[in-house]
Design an enzyme around this catalytic site. Structure first.
Site, short mmCIF file in Angstrom:
data_model
loop_
_atom_site.label_atom_id
_atom_site.label_comp_id
_atom_site.label_asym_id
_atom_site.label_seq_id
_atom_site.Cartn_x
_atom_site.Cartn_y
_atom_site.Cartn_z
CG ASP A 157 -3.60 -11.32 10.51
OD1 ASP A 157 -3.07 -10.20 10.53
OD2 ASP A 157 -4.73 -11.53 10.97
CG ASP A 161 -0.26 -0.21 2.51
OD1 ASP A 161 0.47 0.70 2.94
OD2 ASP A 161 -0.41 -1.28 3.11
CG ASP A 201 3.69 -2.97 6.29
OD1 ASP A 201 2.80 -3.38 7.06
OD2 ASP A 201 3.55 -1.97 5.54
CB SER A 202 3.81 -9.58 7.03
OG SER A 202 3.57 -9.73 8.42
N1 AG3 Z 1 -0.08 -4.71 7.95
C1 AG3 Z 1 -0.65 -5.49 9.03
C2 AG3 Z 1 -2.03 -5.95 8.86
C3 AG3 Z 1 -2.52 -6.94 9.82
C4 AG3 Z 1 -3.96 -6.76 10.01
N2 AG3 Z 1 -4.62 -7.90 10.48
C5 AG3 Z 1 -5.95 -8.05 10.47
N3 AG3 Z 1 -6.72 -7.11 10.08
N4 AG3 Z 1 -6.45 -9.16 10.91
C6 AG3 Z 1 -0.69 -4.61 6.71
C7 AG3 Z 1 -0.07 -3.74 5.71
C8 AG3 Z 1 -0.20 -2.29 5.94
N5 AG3 Z 1 0.78 -1.57 5.26
#
Ligand code: AG3
Length: 277
Positions: free
Chosen positions: A156, A84, A153-154
């Protein structure tokens, strides 16, 4: 008008009303772009909220800045995931940065972000940024002893992202850092995803000499309370003397100099989960 729910567990979730939903199917996942009343535009991958216009700054600032200011001179930065562009945007606020490599497995996420989330993705085409469309775990095999900061920046730890939480992967991260290198990873909700959280932290601890966990609020993520884990093999991240000028032009809305001073002062229940008390 449509209601969207992310099921955080079988028993609880986040339900948001959207004016409009766009659905894009990529090679890896289903991408949704929701135009919501409360959170602005929301990016959803395989049913999980990744970023929202309203609270992206809370997550991206807290993921990126602590590690960036902890490093003495972060010139080469690798971001794994983060298609993103939010982490790129925050990374580029640091003047020492010479190269940012973004390794995202799904090119479609970048395309969607550039089309629908210009305020988040706007720095992806900066000349210092190189976009690599590849599996982060594989990419690290090619790059040893190179980066100053690696930001994970992963999503889940399911499907493609699962390997990004495992010991072998953290070992590769360590080998891809050069002297004085720092890594940071998003490590899930300590409230609703305690198993993921504990496992990620213990895996990181098993690889790095210094490991520190810290928290931040992200209202659109499970439970709203989020964790991040910073680690280094040769920098004592708990005792760095940071030049306070480094905070001056970051233009942040969440992260601050004061917050950094007590970054790793966790609530008692977190210390208990981590077996520290
Ligand atoms: N970064 C972490 C998202 C994890 C969200 N988990 C969830 N909604 N269950 C995502 C990328 C943002 N740059």
């Amino acid at each position: 008008m449509v209601w969207f729910t992310e099921y955080w567990t079988e028993n609880i979730g986040l339900t948001i009303r959207a004016k409009e939903v766009k659905r894009i199917k990529s090679k890896y996942q289903e991408i949704l772009v929701l135009d919501t009343y409360e959170f602005g535009k929301v990016l959803v991958l395989d049913g999980l909220v990744q970023t929202t216009e309203k609270d992206e700054f809370m997550y991206h600032e807290m993921l990126v800045h602590p590690a960036m200011v902890t490093h003495k001179k972060p010139e080469r930065v690798l971001i794994i995931g983060g298609g993103d562009g939010g982490s790129v945007k925050e990374t580029l606020k640091h003047t020492a940065v010479e190269e940012v490599h973004l390794c995202e497995i799904d090119e479609e996420v970048i395309i969607v972000a550039e089309k629908y989330f210009p305020t988040i993705s706007g720095k992806l085409r900066d000349p210092t940024v190189k976009i690599i469309i590849e599996d982060g775990n594989k990419y690290l095999d090619e790059k040893k002893d190179y980066y100053d900061v690696i930001i994970i920046d992963s999503s889940d730890p399911i499907s493609e992202s699962e390997v990004l939480f495992q010991v072998d992967f953290y070992q590769k991260v360590k080998e891809s850092l050069r002297k004085g290198g720092i890594m940071v990873a998003q490590t899930e909700s300590p409230v609703l995803q305690q198993d993921y959280f504990k496992k990620a932290v213990s895996n990181i601890k098993s690889v790095f000499q210094y490991t520190g966990v810290y928290l931040g609020a992200v209202p659109s993520y499970p439970s709203g309370l989020w964790s991040y884990t910073m680690a280094s093999n040769d920098v004592d991240i708990f005792n760095v003397d940071v030049n306070r000028d480094r905070f001056k032009d970051l233009n942040t809305e969440y992260f601050s100099d004061k917050l950094y001073s007590c970054l790793f002062d966790n609530p008692v229940f977190i210390k208990k989960i981590l077996g520290e008390v």
